[in-house]
Design an enzyme around this catalytic site. Structure first.
Site, PDB file in Angstrom:
ATOM      1  N   ASN A 109      16.781 -41.619  41.576  1.00  0.00           N
ATOM      2  CA  ASN A 109      16.703 -42.050  42.969  1.00  0.00           C
ATOM      3  C   ASN A 109      15.283 -42.518  43.252  1.00  0.00           C
ATOM      4  O   ASN A 109      14.351 -41.726  43.196  1.00  0.00           O
ATOM      5  CB  ASN A 109      17.039 -40.889  43.906  1.00  0.00           C
ATOM      6  N   GLU A 110      15.117 -43.814  43.496  1.00  0.00           N
ATOM      7  CA  GLU A 110      13.804 -44.378  43.832  1.00  0.00           C
ATOM      8  C   GLU A 110      12.773 -44.191  42.719  1.00  0.00           C
ATOM      9  O   GLU A 110      11.573 -44.210  42.980  1.00  0.00           O
ATOM     10  CB  GLU A 110      13.268 -43.783  45.140  1.00  0.00           C
TER      11      GLU A 110
END
Length: 768
Positions: free
Chosen positions: A347-348
């Site tokens: 995530n990110e």
């Protein structure tokens, strides 16, 4: 009034829209505990610790009942070693016990039933009668029941029937006389959970989500997936899905990185069930053996365990009861597959550690489960060198989709409504896993609607998109804006929510070509950047050695400490500023910020070492909405190192350097408003939807012409969301200030003329 023609070509279904619109659920803003997850007791297992929040302790949300009551926390002979704390309640004389306040009060409805449960045992005597009662804060009894407690841990259950409405009741367990009892896993659920599931969801919030009709749900995060220790046994570990499956008392509480405790009562099994209940495809996110916040990565030789977690999750979701994890799911009560088809790794995440590790996950998953769509990451920004690099690496690794995240001002969305027109049609598809225009005003919702038309126009490249965050408790705000706000008893659906609902409910199965004829493009000129400037920092201390404005020194050896009021400087010339300064970060690991061009409308901000002390970014706040304008090169500020920085403003051009290296050379473009933002789609059965967004302050007379249709449409249902006040928003005081309206009218020849109101979002549903 402007006149335009919008022509829809229904003769060709250009490409499928698939699962385009969905939702993103993360336990942020108490979205799960105290929110969607219907548990009404806060700190039910006495596992709140300072590692979760500095103000937490094992008795947070509890209080003693009676003057002669003593409450302590013990760990010997616990119910579970994974949650070792339990409360020992000693009553010397009279009536005494322990009470819980819930999440700022326990909401009760007259005539409703509530399921109470607790693990309890007594000391000093073989049996003890413990009274369970619900009361208002004045002590008025609302419901009660009795337990007969023995000397060994045992789970007790009661059904409590509330006599009255109460928004802030308390739950108390009391006994009489010289006695001692121990309790753990204290729980209270409304019986009327969503779909009446045990350990289920709060009904009103779940219904608001279900009304969106999302095609998918991304979960459980978000930054909470990858922000923590790599050791899965640590209290502040990354989010490991296997820790969330099984008996509630065996799910070890964890530190939620948003500053509170996460019980994990809402775990992976419950997530899958909820997706099934609302008709959404599950899209779980797993850690990639890398924490970008702490810059820690598991050695490559230890990746097998992390990869096995991903393979086991797919087996848990899809395997039959002859497989190990498929059998676990079946024994939990769901023998059928959850039909998982998407899985995100990371995530990110940014930088080399993720790029190095992702292919190991992707290749192992594809080898065993070739139909699973594997999703990669490109970080938390909309552009920049690192963004481009991460996209290139995702293509090399043959990711199926790439997860983009960005939170921008509404003006940015209008300027970039054609962002995906230029994307390559080959290679990975786009999953826009987090986006919002940073506000819940109608202006934000309007800009988001205009921007979303670009998703459908480019759905051959944009496969999935979901607004973020989804939920926020009004008393526990970590992040704003949010799609749905709530408190103990109320749910507020924002203007943004209604835009999402219109686009989700009327998505369609295939994209249709729509061409606009006529109308004018309206330029919104921007003034030169001018105003005050000052410095800010999230670090404990920064020393500015020299501050020079247009060659003149205005300060030296200035010490800035966190929380200190910033020194304000006035930009000396309209549209021009040359700012030079040297600085040393002496304590802290966060960014330095230069706020400039500050006036009554907003300000600009240069973040040096932004996000996780990784990036250089320039953002803008305008009329209450803040968003990034541009992302520069990576930079990590080191402690006790002296830096030289410069910022040059010339009209609307920003030049920013650190140690002589250019990090930003950016000219802010004007906003150009289009005559109409539009898209069209068709269902399998031939029903057509047309979306038209008018962001101008005047009406647009629009001739709609549907050409090449096999069907003859005789009626149109017009769904309209409009407001003459761009600053308007739905609040707890005015929850229905902005609501969609609906109108039905007849047409002939598959054509009609409608006056689209100013500042409006329209969806036209064509019916035979």
């Amino acid at each position: 009034m402007e006149k335009v023609t919008l022509r829809i070509d229904a003769s060709k279904r250009s490409y499928p829209l698939g699962d385009l619109y969905g939702i993103f659920f993360e336990d942020i803003n108490h979205a799960a505990d105290g929110g969607l997850y219907a548990e009404l007791v806060q700190n039910r297992a006495f596992e709140f610790l300072p590692v979760d929040n500095r103000e937490y302790h094992a008795l947070t949300a509890y209080y003693a009942v009676g003057k002669n009551t003593r409450i302590t926390i013990e760990e010997s002979e616990p119910l579970s070693q994974k949650n070792p704390h339990y409360a020992v309640v000693e009553v010397e004389e009279g009536i005494g016990g322990i009470g819980n306040e819930g999440f700022h009060g326990i909401p009760l409805k007259a005539g409703e039933d509530y399921t109470f449960s607790v693990y309890a045992k007594c000391r000093k005597q073989p049996k003890l009668t413990v009274t369970v009662r619900l009361a208002d804060k004045d002590g008025n009894l609302l419901a009660q029941g009795r337990l007969s407690v023995g000397t060994a841990w045992h789970q007790h259950r009661l059904m409590l029937h509330s006599a009255k409405d109460c928004v802030d009741a308390v739950l108390e367990l009391v006994a009489e006389g010289n006695c001692t009892f121990c309790i753990d896993m204290l729980s209270l659920f409304p019986s009327a959970t969503y779909k009446h599931r045990m350990n289920g969801m709060r009904n009103d919030i779940a219904e608001a989500i279900a009304e969106l009709k999302p095609k998918f749900m991304r979960f459980p995060g978000g930054c909470l997936v990858h922000d923590g220790s790599l050791n899965r046994g640590d209290r502040d570990a990354l989010y490991f899905w296997k820790n969330t499956v099984g008996p509630l008392w065996e799910r070890a509480a964890r530190r939620n990185n948003w500053g509170y405790n996460q019980t994990l009562g809402l775990g992976y099994y419950e997530y899958f069930l909820f997706c099934e209940d609302i008709g959404a495809e599950p899209l779980p996110v797993l850690p990639a053996a890398y924490n970008p916040h702490r810059h820690e990565a598991a050695p490559l030789e230890e990746l097998d365990a992390w990869i096995q977690d991903a393979l086991d999750l797919i087996e848990f979701a899809n395997g039959n009861d002859m497989t190990g994890w498929g059998r676990v799911r079946a024994e939990l009560g769901h023998p059928k597959s959850f039909r998982l088809k998407y899985l995100a790794i990371g995530n990110e995440e940014l930088f080399a550690p993720f790029i190095e590790r992702f292919p190991y996950f992707r290749n192992a998953i594809k080898e065993k489960y070739p139909d699973i769509q594997v999703i990669s990451s490109v970080g938390p920004f909309a552009d920049g060198e690192d963004f481009d690099w991460m996209w290139e690496e995702a293509e090399k690794a043959q990711a199926d989709l790439v997860d983009e995240h960005y939170y921008m001002a509404p003006e940015w969305m209008l300027k970039h409504s054609h962002r995906y027109d230029a994307y390559k049609r080959s290679g990975p598809k786009v999953f826009l896993g987090e986006y919002a225009s940073l506000g819940n005003r109608f202006k934000n919702a309007l800009a988001e609607a205009a921007y979303m038309t670009g998703f459908e126009q480019n759905a051959d490249k944009v496969s999935l998109a979901c607004y973020a965050p989804l939920l926020c408790h009004k008393d526990y705000v970590n992040w704003r804006p949010d799609l749905i706000w709530f408190d103990q008893t109320r749910v507020v659906k924002t203007a943004n929510y209604y835009v999402q609902k219109l686009f989700m409910n009327y998505q369609g199965a295939y994209h249709l070509s729509s061409v606009l004829e006529g109308g004018s493009f309206e330029k919104q000129p921007l003034p030169d950047i001018s105003g005050q400037f000052h410095f800010e920092s999230e670090n404990e201390e920064v020393i500015f050695h020299h501050i020079c404005v247009n060659g003149m020194e205005v300060g030296t050896d200035v010490i800035f400490r966190k929380g200190k009021q910033p020194m304000l400087f006035l930009q000396p010339e309209e549209g021009h500023l040359t700012l030079d300064f040297e600085f040393t970060k002496t304590a802290g690991k966060r960014q330095l910020m230069v706020v400039f061009g500050k006036n009554e409308s907003g300000y600009y901000k240069w973040e040096i070492g932004g996000w996780a002390n990784d990036m250089s970014c320039i953002g803008k706040s305008y009329e209450g909405s803040y968003g990034l304008l541009t992302v520069g090169k990576s930079i990590t500020l080191e402690e006790n190192r002296r830096y030289h920085a410069s910022l040059v403003l010339d009209g609307r051009t920003i030049l920013a350097k650190v140690d002589g290296e250019i990090y930003h050379s950016y000219t802010e473009p004007e906003t150009v408003i289009e005559p109409l933002y539009h898209c069209a789609s068709i269902e399998e059965n031939g029903k057509i939807y047309i979306k038209a967004v008018n962001v101008k302050a005047e009406s647009v007379s629009t001739e709609f012409s549907v050409e090449g249709a096999k069907n003859t449409f005789r009626q149109v249902v017009w769904h309209l969301l409009a407001s003459d006040d761009l600053k308007a928003e739905n609040t707890f005081e005015e929850p229905d200030r902005i609501l969609p309206a609906q109108k039905t009218f007849c047409i002939e020849g598959n054509a009609w003329v409608t006056e689209l109101p100013p500042q409006s979002v329209s969806v036209f549903e064509l019916i035979e």
